[in-house]
Write an enzyme that holds these catalytic residues in place. Structure first.
Site, PDB file in Angstrom:
ATOM      1  N   HIS A 156       0.860  -1.335   0.071  1.00 57.99           N
ATOM      2  CA  HIS A 156       0.303   0.111   0.141  1.00 57.99           C
ATOM      3  C   HIS A 156       0.701   1.585   0.306  1.00 57.99           C
ATOM      4  O   HIS A 156       0.804   2.447   0.337  1.00 57.99           O
ATOM      5  CB  HIS A 156      -1.093  -0.552   1.581  1.00 57.99           C
ATOM      6  CG  HIS A 156      -1.775  -0.996   1.501  1.00 57.99           C
ATOM      7  ND1 HIS A 156      -2.536  -1.993   2.082  1.00 57.99           N
ATOM      8  CD2 HIS A 156      -2.748  -1.658   0.087  1.00 57.99           C
ATOM      9  CE1 HIS A 156      -3.335  -2.571   1.893  1.00 57.99           C
ATOM     10  NE2 HIS A 156      -3.129  -3.009   0.474  1.00 57.99           N
ATOM     11  N   CYS A 226       6.971  21.486 -10.851  1.00 60.79           N
ATOM     12  CA  CYS A 226       6.309  22.101 -11.826  1.00 60.79           C
ATOM     13  C   CYS A 226       6.419  23.359 -11.887  1.00 60.79           C
ATOM     14  O   CYS A 226       6.153  24.160 -12.996  1.00 60.79           O
ATOM     15  CB  CYS A 226       4.860  21.649 -11.004  1.00 60.79           C
ATOM     16  SG  CYS A 226       3.896  20.273 -11.676  1.00 60.79           S
ATOM     17  N   GLY A 269      -0.565 -10.495  12.170  1.00 55.65           N
ATOM     18  CA  GLY A 269      -1.409  -9.495  12.497  1.00 55.65           C
ATOM     19  C   GLY A 269      -1.662  -8.462  11.271  1.00 55.65           C
ATOM     20  O   GLY A 269      -1.802  -7.518  10.819  1.00 55.65           O
ATOM     21  N   ASN A 295      -3.128 -14.072  14.374  1.00 56.44           N
ATOM     22  CA  ASN A 295      -3.611 -12.771  14.275  1.00 56.44           C
ATOM     23  C   ASN A 295      -4.604 -12.782  15.864  1.00 56.44           C
ATOM     24  O   ASN A 295      -5.198 -13.919  16.039  1.00 56.44           O
ATOM     25  CB  ASN A 295      -4.269 -12.357  12.900  1.00 56.44           C
ATOM     26  CG  ASN A 295      -5.192 -11.100  13.825  1.00 56.44           C
ATOM     27  OD1 ASN A 295      -4.755  -9.577  13.584  1.00 56.44           O
ATOM     28  ND2 ASN A 295      -6.489 -10.472  13.699  1.00 56.44           N
TER      29      ASN A 295
END
Length: 363
Positions: A156, A226, A269, A295
């Protein structure tokens, strides 16, 4: 556009039982036996970082279990209209204040135990849903950056880099300096928080809880690269996957490859509420690979009959698992010996002043 925050299906939560956890010796033996052949791929979630003081997404007082919580979605953050700028003001003010605790967090005993398993060659590949960089910290100084990128996949993304919508990238510390320069009053407030230790409640993605704040006073700077190209552009985001944003194809493909290359999958986990991780477990099972989960509390995968699950905190068992697997190297190898002696145990407090390592402390 309809985008929702992923969670554990209510049918699974309703069916969750209170089956007794195995004894610690039994759990250590089960995990050690599972990992002993080597070539395991590991998937980790937010529960792994709780002992580092980073709050989990779900479980007691978890942000995603609050029905009133309204996250900023990807399409809102990158909106180039004034409405999008307002979303970026809210996001970057909260993240500006919340990033330092994540940046300064230290690996805990679970990070170091998994690092020892990687260093010992038992876990060649680790996929993490976490954006805090703590798996890297546990191995930095042992492996160089190229080896870390090869062995650890951040599914992620990471909080430690920022990019604009034209592809210019900057490290997060530099971006924090830009935010400080553009917002001297908030810089003074942040300095006061650090001096007094009154840090607002921080979430795993570096977001903080703020009440009664006028976000329109916060200035989001324009991307300097930019501006050199003749455009003013404030559409900047951390290299973190937001709700409604797709994981890059290269990362997605590698995550499947990492599962395919392993002979077994160890899931640690995480509730697997996010489909990007849950589909990796399903892929492993489709390939007839053994899967073991460690978990605390219910997970999205609990209804899968082929899943073997141990309901215990990771910190309770993983150090002993490493010792059982590496034998005398736990003493004779200075790197493994140091890893087994390292790691903090400092869970965050919940809203009632209790630590958050109870059931559901996972991502």
């Amino acid at each position: 556009m309809r985008v929702s925050v992923p969670g554990i299906p209510q049918a699974i939560l309703a069916a969750a039982g209170s089956s007794p956890a195995p004894s610690l010796p039994a759990a250590i033996e089960r995990i050690s036996t599972f990992l002993a052949p080597g070539n395991a791929t590991v998937i980790t979630g937010a529960g792994v970082s709780v002992d580092s003081g980073i709050r989990a997404y779900r479980g007691k007082d978890g942000r995603y279990t609050n029905p009133n919580y309204k996250p900023i979605f990807y399409h809102e953050l990158i909106d180039e209209t004034p409405r999008g700028y307002a979303f970026r003001q809210r996001y970057w003010l909260r993240s500006y204040l919340g990033y330092p605790p994540v940046r300064d967090a230290l690996p805990n005993t679970t990070h170091y135990a998994l690092a020892a398993l990687q260093y010992a060659g038992l876990v060649p590949r680790l996929i993490t849903q976490n954006v805090d960089g703590l798996h890297h910290k546990a191995l930095r100084g042992v492996w160089d950056e190229a080896r870390l990128r090869e062995r650890i996949l951040e599914l992620h993304g990471t909080l430690h880099k920022v990019h604009c919508n034209h592809g210019h990238t900057v490290d997060r510390e530099t971006f924090q300096d830009w935010l400080s320069a553009a917002n001297p009053q908030w810089k003074a407030y942040a300095d006061d928080l650090e001096r007094t230790g009154r840090q607002p409640r921080t979430n795993p993605d570096g977001d903080v809880v703020l009440e009664g704040v006028e976000y329109e006073t916060f200035v989001v700077p324009h991307c300097p690269s930019c501006m050199l190209e003749g455009r003013r552009n404030s559409v900047l985001k951390p290299e973190v996957i937001f709700f409604g944003e797709s994981i890059r194809q290269q990362v997605r493909e590698r995550s499947f490859e990492d599962v395919e290359k392993g002979d077994r999958l160890f899931v640690v986990g995480t509730t697997l509420a996010t489909y990007s991780a849950f589909r990796l477990l399903k892929h492993a099972l489709q390939l007839k690979k053994p899967v073991l989960m460690l978990n605390v509390g219910p997970t999205r995968a609990d209804s899968i009959a082929e899943l073997d699950k141990i309901d215990l905190p990771t910190s309770a068992v993983l150090r002993e698992v490493v010792k059982a697997l590496v034998g005398v190297r736990a003493v004779e190898d200075p790197v493994i010996r140091e890893m087994l002696a390292s790691g903090i145990t400092r869970p965050p407090l919940d809203d009632d002043g209790e630590d958050v390592t109870g059931p559901g402390a996972a991502g």
